[in-house]
Design an enzyme around this catalytic site. Structure first.
Site, PDB file in Angstrom:
ATOM      1  N   TYR A 130      11.951 -18.659  20.826  1.00  0.00           N
ATOM      2  CA  TYR A 130      12.028 -18.239  19.274  1.00  0.00           C
ATOM      3  C   TYR A 130      11.836 -18.918  18.067  1.00  0.00           C
ATOM      4  O   TYR A 130      12.628 -20.146  18.246  1.00  0.00           O
ATOM      5  CB  TYR A 130      13.455 -17.342  19.181  1.00  0.00           C
ATOM      6  CG  TYR A 130      13.678 -15.894  19.915  1.00  0.00           C
ATOM      7  CD1 TYR A 130      12.660 -15.036  19.828  1.00  0.00           C
ATOM      8  CD2 TYR A 130      14.889 -16.032  20.323  1.00  0.00           C
ATOM      9  CE1 TYR A 130      13.220 -13.761  20.329  1.00  0.00           C
ATOM     10  CE2 TYR A 130      15.123 -14.485  20.792  1.00  0.00           C
ATOM     11  CZ  TYR A 130      14.155 -13.531  20.987  1.00  0.00           C
ATOM     12  OH  TYR A 130      14.692 -12.509  21.325  1.00  0.00           O
TER      13      TYR A 130
ATOM     14  N   ASN B 251       9.976  -8.183  18.676  1.00  0.00           N
ATOM     15  CA  ASN B 251      10.940  -8.182  19.621  1.00  0.00           C
ATOM     16  C   ASN B 251      11.492  -6.873  19.754  1.00  0.00           C
ATOM     17  O   ASN B 251      12.118  -6.366  18.860  1.00  0.00           O
ATOM     18  CB  ASN B 251      12.085  -9.236  19.146  1.00  0.00           C
ATOM     19  CG  ASN B 251      13.081  -9.680  19.991  1.00  0.00           C
ATOM     20  OD1 ASN B 251      12.721 -10.406  20.911  1.00  0.00           O
ATOM     21  ND2 ASN B 251      14.289  -8.851  20.191  1.00  0.00           N
ATOM     22  N   GLU B 252      11.585  -6.497  20.905  1.00  0.00           N
ATOM     23  CA  GLU B 252      12.144  -5.090  21.323  1.00  0.00           C
ATOM     24  C   GLU B 252      12.029  -3.982  20.197  1.00  0.00           C
ATOM     25  O   GLU B 252      12.891  -3.605  19.545  1.00  0.00           O
ATOM     26  CB  GLU B 252      13.691  -5.309  21.758  1.00  0.00           C
ATOM     27  CG  GLU B 252      13.829  -6.218  22.884  1.00  0.00           C
ATOM     28  CD  GLU B 252      15.372  -6.195  23.225  1.00  0.00           C
ATOM     29  OE1 GLU B 252      16.220  -5.944  22.259  1.00  0.00           O
ATOM     30  OE2 GLU B 252      15.532  -6.524  24.595  1.00  0.00           O
TER      31      GLU B 252
ATOM     32  N   ASN C  46      16.071 -10.943  16.482  1.00  0.00           N
ATOM     33  CA  ASN C  46      17.221 -10.838  16.927  1.00  0.00           C
ATOM     34  C   ASN C  46      18.068 -12.018  17.350  1.00  0.00           C
ATOM     35  O   ASN C  46      18.413 -12.431  16.549  1.00  0.00           O
ATOM     36  CB  ASN C  46      17.162  -9.755  18.199  1.00  0.00           C
ATOM     37  CG  ASN C  46      18.515  -8.632  18.080  1.00  0.00           C
ATOM     38  OD1 ASN C  46      18.720  -8.154  17.301  1.00  0.00           O
ATOM     39  ND2 ASN C  46      19.045  -8.749  19.264  1.00  0.00           N
ATOM     40  N   ALA C  47      18.317 -12.075  18.647  1.00  0.00           N
ATOM     41  CA  ALA C  47      18.944 -13.223  19.063  1.00  0.00           C
ATOM     42  C   ALA C  47      20.393 -13.615  18.709  1.00  0.00           C
ATOM     43  O   ALA C  47      20.805 -14.847  18.671  1.00  0.00           O
ATOM     44  CB  ALA C  47      17.967 -14.685  18.747  1.00  0.00           C
ATOM     45  N   GLU C  48      20.972 -12.505  18.466  1.00  0.00           N
ATOM     46  CA  GLU C  48      22.210 -12.863  17.653  1.00  0.00           C
ATOM     47  C   GLU C  48      22.321 -13.717  16.540  1.00  0.00           C
ATOM     48  O   GLU C  48      23.181 -14.547  16.389  1.00  0.00           O
ATOM     49  CB  GLU C  48      23.428 -12.969  18.760  1.00  0.00           C
ATOM     50  CG  GLU C  48      23.695 -11.955  19.685  1.00  0.00           C
ATOM     51  CD  GLU C  48      22.502 -11.505  20.754  1.00  0.00           C
ATOM     52  OE1 GLU C  48      21.934 -10.776  20.794  1.00  0.00           O
ATOM     53  OE2 GLU C  48      22.375 -12.773  21.373  1.00  0.00           O
TER      54      GLU C  48
ATOM     55  N   TYR D 221      18.773  -6.513  31.131  1.00  0.00           N
ATOM     56  CA  TYR D 221      20.318  -7.104  31.119  1.00  0.00           C
ATOM     57  C   TYR D 221      21.114  -6.289  32.015  1.00  0.00           C
ATOM     58  O   TYR D 221      21.941  -5.500  31.589  1.00  0.00           O
ATOM     59  CB  TYR D 221      20.749  -7.145  29.863  1.00  0.00           C
ATOM     60  CG  TYR D 221      20.071  -8.298  28.845  1.00  0.00           C
ATOM     61  CD1 TYR D 221      20.700  -9.529  28.828  1.00  0.00           C
ATOM     62  CD2 TYR D 221      18.886  -7.798  28.271  1.00  0.00           C
ATOM     63  CE1 TYR D 221      19.745 -10.454  28.020  1.00  0.00           C
ATOM     64  CE2 TYR D 221      18.105  -8.910  27.575  1.00  0.00           C
ATOM     65  CZ  TYR D 221      18.889 -10.142  27.539  1.00  0.00           C
ATOM     66  OH  TYR D 221      18.013 -11.039  26.463  1.00  0.00           O
TER      67      TYR D 221
ATOM     68  N   TYR E 286      26.627 -18.925  25.875  1.00  0.00           N
ATOM     69  CA  TYR E 286      26.019 -17.799  26.439  1.00  0.00           C
ATOM     70  C   TYR E 286      26.292 -17.801  28.059  1.00  0.00           C
ATOM     71  O   TYR E 286      25.732 -16.857  28.875  1.00  0.00           O
ATOM     72  CB  TYR E 286      24.320 -18.027  26.480  1.00  0.00           C
ATOM     73  CG  TYR E 286      23.789 -16.588  26.245  1.00  0.00           C
ATOM     74  CD1 TYR E 286      23.789 -15.880  25.085  1.00  0.00           C
ATOM     75  CD2 TYR E 286      23.137 -16.112  27.357  1.00  0.00           C
ATOM     76  CE1 TYR E 286      23.482 -14.560  25.040  1.00  0.00           C
ATOM     77  CE2 TYR E 286      22.593 -14.926  27.198  1.00  0.00           C
ATOM     78  CZ  TYR E 286      22.720 -14.044  26.210  1.00  0.00           C
ATOM     79  OH  TYR E 286      22.103 -12.820  25.877  1.00  0.00           O
TER      80      TYR E 286
ATOM     81  N   GLU F 256      12.568 -10.765  29.109  1.00  0.00           N
ATOM     82  CA  GLU F 256      13.810 -11.515  29.046  1.00  0.00           C
ATOM     83  C   GLU F 256      14.741 -10.884  30.190  1.00  0.00           C
ATOM     84  O   GLU F 256      14.557  -9.623  30.372  1.00  0.00           O
ATOM     85  CB  GLU F 256      14.477 -11.020  27.530  1.00  0.00           C
ATOM     86  CG  GLU F 256      14.130 -11.672  26.457  1.00  0.00           C
ATOM     87  CD  GLU F 256      14.803 -11.015  25.453  1.00  0.00           C
ATOM     88  OE1 GLU F 256      16.194 -10.603  25.265  1.00  0.00           O
ATOM     89  OE2 GLU F 256      14.178 -11.128  24.322  1.00  0.00           O
TER      90      GLU F 256
HETATM   91  C1  GAL Z   1      17.694  -9.034  23.696  1.00  0.00           C
HETATM   92  C2  GAL Z   1      17.436  -9.624  22.433  1.00  0.00           C
HETATM   93  C3  GAL Z   1      17.474 -11.053  22.266  1.00  0.00           C
HETATM   94  C4  GAL Z   1      19.169 -11.128  22.466  1.00  0.00           C
HETATM   95  C5  GAL Z   1      19.657 -10.393  23.701  1.00  0.00           C
HETATM   96  C6  GAL Z   1      21.169 -10.621  23.723  1.00  0.00           C
HETATM   97  O1  GAL Z   1      17.888  -7.359  23.748  1.00  0.00           O
HETATM   98  O2  GAL Z   1      15.831  -9.444  22.636  1.00  0.00           O
HETATM   99  O3  GAL Z   1      17.286 -11.278  21.135  1.00  0.00           O
HETATM  100  O4  GAL Z   1      19.712 -10.315  21.424  1.00  0.00           O
HETATM  101  O5  GAL Z   1      19.151  -9.001  23.550  1.00  0.00           O
HETATM  102  O6  GAL Z   1      21.428 -11.826  23.982  1.00  0.00           O
END
Ligand code: GAL
Length: 938
Positions: free
Chosen positions: A78, A181-182, A122-124, A238, A338, A271
């Site tokens: 990113y 992104n998403e 995004n990426a927190e 996820y 993480y 991802e």
């Molecule tokens: C994804 C997003 C990432 C990050 C991840 C959670 O949905 O694309 O940027 O936020 O979730 O860590």
């Protein structure tokens, strides 16, 4: 270069890609199976890395080399707009923001790059990567609306040209370009299309991709077809959720099977979960368990075999640190470790071993890049187990996944696999532990050998010194069988371990249990020699593979192998080591590790065996001599705020309308990160009884209030959830604080001063492309003292720190005056004592380090004792804000001090800015510790 020396480049093209070696310009194409570089299929095995979470250019190399050594051939990056742009029109790509250097580093490490410049990431990360100044720009963010459009184009025109000159098509590493992104909610196809048009106009030639959120089937816009569609859409998965407190969970968010979004493209896991954010403050070790080797074995292999995906990017490979004000405060605290395979302090974990086992397999066994589903062999006699099979239509090579039928099963089950493989039918034993899975191979040209079938997994194989060396493995104690084809009976020598050998009509069959490391040497039989190394998960993980111009080497026993070079009769490893044996499979006679010549003997396996030395002890001094100084002069009525910005706006771009005027939103006055001070001046009538305030700080934030120099107390700020959404209106009372005015404090008919220190903690993300969320203000949102008019001044960060960037420094008096900087003269400060008054107190000390040269000793800072909710601490190392500590901040007690910011051979300064909400004793005791210690032979 490309045009001038086509012959040289044609030559380069035929060379093995060796890290550090310039790549020739290539063409990136794809079909329904895989990506191709110059027509050569690749399985893309990538992991995510955030350079902005590791503010040390020298350490980027370390992490990316560790990626490469785990069998990754790509890194996903990113690019954070916020990190580079303090205000409109101003961009900085120097120092820790030098992404050109980053891309060169990736190339040197031998990795392709998936470039993901957003604009939204995004990426927190604070604002989801959007700079906070964007909150003051009209036009909905993540849309094609004017205002936002000019802003994101400005960013793209700065970042795209840098990415463009590092593309594969220019001889660089960038193989894919990820737009947005998403982007699945509140979408605007014109915007999605424009990002791509801008990229093309800026010279982006590689395929454009995007990462669809989670379960593409449930969203209407997948960007696979129609306006705004990209070439290769991918999907994020996820399956383990983010419930780190409960690491026993098993796929609460589904099976994690990456969807194929269009018939003409490969399946792309854009991802795929490889760790978790710590939403419940359980600590990242629990996140590492939640997403540990069992999860990786089952979910990754299941996804590989059931979907035929050939493009993977794991999120995260290395997480890093939310240093400064980088965090999106609602979801993360300082550490962004993480629970990844490589820890925040760059240590390798059992998850790394699993990536290595899988990654080396994906790189070595090339028929995987093109497969289709085929009927799978039966698991005779055990219905608990099931199989899934794929085959390469060109080579016939088969891949069989063996797993439990019930994916949550925890029992250990065995079966005899009745496998009609390309070279004949075989029965081989397989054992599967609960929540494990194996990918077995049959009908495969393994170097110069023909592997008929094996119930061991292949980790890697290499042609070394005129023979094949193959590393196979299986669960410790489980039975295994491997069948190889020969024209005539070969000579078989079991060098180590217990292996039963039989030969029948061209089939050489080896039967064994996976124990330790068995070694079998096969010669004759019409093929070049083969050394089979059959290990367990654990012994396989001891192997490293590196490519040299004279061919690959396999290494066993070092902590890491970054690269290898061969010259004359010597092979030289760039490797991390501790004391112990080292074994190298190489045709060379001599071994060097870094600058050390290692004395070696030749083993019966034909390898070189030597020993490495223990790293020298690293001395870390005690942290003593703390000096302290109280600040918050802004609380005193006589403080001169005449040069502060007048807060007098009556309108705002924010969709959150102010509850009182003037508008007091910090961003509207150009103060975007960290602490912000307000001073309100009013002439009291004498009848006022209460100060009413309201603030939005982001989660974990607070504010402190003084009237005429007297401390009135503190309150918590509002959070993201107070923003509301399309269905729910914003919370009218997000961060209330009501403070009674003590008798005798007000000066009726005269000037009174209200001082407020607001600790803002970062900006909301924009996950749902909704300005209500993204443009939620920071700072005071309402302020009144009865009906008495107040005039306000505001002060935040005093200019951007050119070295440390826009996110390092906030607006505390000490920060504005340089108390955090190593050069600040603190000699006149008193020795730190126990008690702190409400407000801000600074403590400083310095320490000298002289870490052993040629070793990697990552250093951390540990807070002893229990943190109190009465204070929060900003930690500055040599002027860099490396994190925040406190009971209300998160579970973190240890903070990484990355080399680069840390002077490993000289003096370092630590400064703590402690904001106390009530009289309290300070934090501590504080100490330094080492996360690890290896010799780092480069
Ligand atoms: C994804 C997003 C990432 C990050 C991840 C959670 O949905 O694309 O940027 O936020 O979730 O860590």
């Amino acid at each position: 270069m490309r045009r001038l020396f086509p012959v040289l480049l044609a030559l380069l093209l035929t060379c093995v890609a060796v890290p550090g070696q310039a790549r020739a310009a290539g063409e990136v194409t794809y079909d329904e199976h895989s990506l191709m570089v110059d027509g050569r299929r690749i399985v893309l095995q990538s992991a995510e890395f955030h350079y902005f979470r590791l503010p040390s250019q020298e350490l980027w190399e370390d992490v990316l080399e560790k990626f490469k050594a785990a069998g990754f051939n790509a890194v996903s990056l990113y690019f954070s707009w916020a990190y580079h742009s303090p205000r409109p029109g101003v961009y900085d790509f120097t120092g820790v923001r030098d992404v050109d250097r980053l891309l060169r580093t990736a190339e040197r490490a031998g990795l392709y790059v998936i470039a993901r410049p957003g604009p939204y990431i995004n990426a927190e990360s604070t604002g989801g990567g959007f700079p906070a100044w964007l909150k003051t720009v009209p036009g909905r963010a993540r849309s094609f609306e004017a205002g936002y459009r000019e802003a994101y184009r400005e960013w793209l025109h700065r970042i795209n040209p840098i990415i463009a000159r590092h593309q594969v098509t220019e001889g660089g590493p960038v193989i894919l370009y990820n737009a947005e992104n998403e982007y699945q909610v509140n979408t605007d196809a014109a915007y999605m299309q424009d990002i791509q048009d801008q990229a093309r106009a800026d010279g982006i030639e590689v395929p454009i991709t995007t990462n669809d959120c989670c379960d593409a089937g449930s969203w209407s816009s997948t960007w696979a077809t129609g306006p705004g569609a990209v070439q290769i859409p991918g999907v994020d998965d996820y399956p383990q959720s983010f419930e780190c407190a409960n690491p026993e969970l098993w796929g609460p968010w589904g099976e994690g099977l990456t969807e194929k979004l269009r018939d003409d493209i490969p399946v792309f896991a854009a991802e795929y979960q490889a760790g978790a954010i710590d939403l419940g403050n359980a600590g990242y070790e629990r996140c590492r368990e939640l997403t540990g080797p069992a999860f990786m074995k089952f979910f990754y292999k299941n996804n590989l075999m059931r979907t035929g995906a050939t493009m993977f990017s794991y999120y995260m490979g290395y997480g890093g640190t939310n240093w400064g004000w980088l965090a999106q405060p609602n979801d993360v605290y300082t550490s962004y470790d993480y629970g990844a395979a490589i820890t925040e302090a760059r240590q390798l974990t059992p998850k790394y071993d699993e990536f290595k086992r899988q990654g080396l397999f994906l790189q070595a066994v090339t028929p995987l890049a093109k497969t289709g589903a085929v009927p799978s062999p039966a698991t005779s006699g055990n219905a608990a187990l099931t199989t899934v099979a794929r085959a390469n239509p060109d080579t016939g090579t088969q891949f069989v996944l063996v797993r439990h039928e019930d994916r949550a099963a925890t029992s250990t089950d065995e079966t005899i696999l009745d496998w009609a493989a390309p070279d004949g039918r075989h029965q081989v034993p397989v054992q599967v532990k609960g929540r494990d899975a194996h990918v077995l191979v049959a009908g495969y040209d393994l170097g110069g050998q023909r592997l008929a079938v094996s119930s061991s997994e292949i980790m890697t194989h290499a042609a070394i010194g005129g023979r094949d060396v193959a590393v196979l493995y299986g669960t410790a104690g489980s039975p295994g069988a491997t069948v190889l084809r020969y024209a005539s009976r070969p000579t078989v020598k079991v060098l180590e371990g217990r292996v039963r050998v039989t030969y029948d009509e061209g089939d050489l069959r080896l039967d064994y249990a996976h124990e330790g490391l068995a070694r079998v040497l096969v010669t004759g039989g019409g093929r070049r020699p083969l050394l089979l190394l059959i290990g367990t998960d654990e012994t396989a993980a001891e192997f490293w593979r590196a490519e040299t111009a004279a061919g690959p080497v396999l290494v066993r026993g070092t902590e890491l192998v970054r690269s290898a070079t061969s010259y004359g009769d010597t092979v030289r490893l760039a490797a991390d080591t501790k004391a112990g044996p080292v074994e190298v499979f190489t045709p060379a006679d001599r071994l060097r590790i870094g600058q050390d010549e290692i004395r070696v003997t030749r083993t019966p396996s034909g390898s070189l065996l030597g020993a490495t030395r223990a790293p020298g002890q690293a001395h870390l001094p005690a942290l003593t001599g703390w000096r302290a100084h109280a600040e918050s002069p802004e609380a005193a009525p006589g403080f001169d705020d005449s040069r502060w910005t007048a807060a007098d706006h009556t309108t705002t771009v924010s969709p959150h309308k102010p509850k009182t005027l003037p508008v007091l939103y910090a961003d509207d006055y150009g103060f975007h990160y960290g602490n912000v001070w307000y001073r309100g001046h009013f002439t009291a009538t004498g009848s006022e009884t209460r100060v009413d305030l309201n603030a939005i700080t982001g989660l974990r934030g607070n504010y402190l209030v003084w009237l005429n120099g007297r401390y009135l107390g503190s309150a918590a700020g509002g959070v993201q959830a107070d923003s509301g959404d399309q269905a729910t209106p914003p919370n009218p009372d997000p961060g209330p604080g009501r403070f009674d005015i003590p008798d005798g404090l007000l000066k009726a008919g005269a000037g009174n001063v209200l001082s407020v220190l607001v600790a803002t903690t970062g900006h909301n993300d924009d996950w749902i492309a909704d300005d209500l969320r993204f443009k939620q203000p920071r700072g005071l949102v309402a302020a009144s003292v009865g009906d008495t008019p107040i005039t306000w001044r505001i002060q935040g960060t005093a200019g951007t720190d050119r070295l440390r960037g826009p996110l390092s420094t906030g607006g505390l008096y000490g920060e504005r005056t340089g108390w955090h900087l190593p050069t600040y003269p603190d000699k006149s400060w008193n020795s730190a004592t126990g008690t702190l008054p409400p407000g801000v107190t600074w403590q400083r000390t310095s320490f000298r380090l002289d870490l052993p040269k040629g070793q990697d000793v990552p250093v951390g800072l540990r807070f002893g004792g229990d943190p109190s909710p009465a204070y929060r601490v900003l930690i500055f190392l040599n002027g860099w804000n490396i994190g925040q500590y406190g009971a209300d901040i998160g579970p973190q007690r240890e903070f990484s001090l990355p080399a680069g910011l840390l002077n490993e051979h000289g003096t370092n300064t630590l400064a703590l800015a402690i904001t106390a909400e009530q009289p309290t004793t300070g934090p501590g005791p504080l100490g330094l510790f080492a996360y690890g210690n290896v010799r780092s032979g480069r």
